[in-house]
Design an enzyme around this catalytic site. Structure first.
Site, short mmCIF file in Angstrom:
data_model
loop_
_atom_site.label_atom_id
_atom_site.label_comp_id
_atom_site.label_asym_id
_atom_site.label_seq_id
_atom_site.Cartn_x
_atom_site.Cartn_y
_atom_site.Cartn_z
N ASP A 203 0.86 -1.19 0.00
CA ASP A 203 0.00 0.00 0.00
C ASP A 203 0.89 1.23 0.00
O ASP A 203 2.00 1.21 0.56
CB ASP A 203 -0.90 0.02 1.24
CG ASP A 203 -1.96 -1.07 1.22
OD1 ASP A 203 -2.38 -1.47 0.13
OD2 ASP A 203 -2.36 -1.52 2.30
N ASP B 290 -7.10 -1.61 -4.15
CA ASP B 290 -8.08 -1.27 -3.11
C ASP B 290 -9.10 -0.26 -3.66
O ASP B 290 -10.30 -0.36 -3.37
CB ASP B 290 -7.40 -0.66 -1.88
CG ASP B 290 -6.46 -1.63 -1.19
OD1 ASP B 290 -6.65 -2.85 -1.30
OD2 ASP B 290 -5.52 -1.14 -0.53
#
Length: 188
Positions: free
Chosen positions: A146, A163
């Site tokens: 991320d 995501d």
């Protein structure tokens, strides 16, 4: 001679060929999401001058780049699931989450063939692509990379393109469900 006109159902304009639906929204769209997701993860890891398997080497790299007063780049290795749930390193958890992502993507691919509204088809394609993008990370590196960080404005979770695709896809699925429900109510 009188001519009768019938109103056409807006769903009739959609392709009913499962093969076309699966190809467009089950293969091409997820491939595009996976490609963009993996390229951006590669670029951010290179930006921070870390090895591609940084999440295997160091699950807490703790590097950050202040991009603006709103958004930063932070390299985060997410060993859990969304919103920081199920954190912690466990080989069993890694493989169970990987198998779950691939299994759910297969199930969603099948559901895609049953779906007739375009908004839901787009949503399913985005969710499939996002789930597979993150599953690839978990499979190869044990954690999801991320890097998009809005903690400067109070959103304390880093995320990535996969995501984002999942989130947008779920919103599209909800919207498609409500719009389809409304169309069937008005048709009665």
């Amino acid at each position: 001679m009188t001519e009768t006109t019938t109103q056409s159902d807006p769903q009739e304009a959609l392709p009913h060929n499962r093969g076309q639906i699966w190809l467009r929204f089950g293969v091409f769209l997820p491939f595009f999401v996976i490609l963009i997701d993996q390229i951006t993860k590669f670029l951010i890891i290179r930006f921070f001058e870390k090895p591609l398997n940084i999440c295997e080497i160091d699950p807490t790299p703790a590097v950050k780049f202040d991009l603006s007063p709103i958004m930063d780049f932070s390299l985060v290795c997410n060993q859990g699931i969304s919103w920081g749930l199920l954190q912690g390193d466990s080989p069993l958890k890694r493989w169970l989450l990987t198998v779950f992502a691939f299994g759910m993507s297969g199930l969603l691919f099948w559901v895609l063939g049953q779906t007739r509204d375009r908004l839901s088809q787009w949503g399913l394609g985005l969710v499939i692509g996002g789930a597979l993008g993150n599953a690839i990370d978990r499979f190869f590196f044990g954690a999801v990379t991320d890097f998009i960080d809005f903690s400067d404005i109070g959103f304390n979770y880093a995320f990535n393109i996969a995501d984002s695709a999942i989130t947008v896809g779920v919103v599209m699925l909800f919207a498609g469900a409500f719009l389809t429900r409304d169309e069937t109510k008005t048709a009665k």
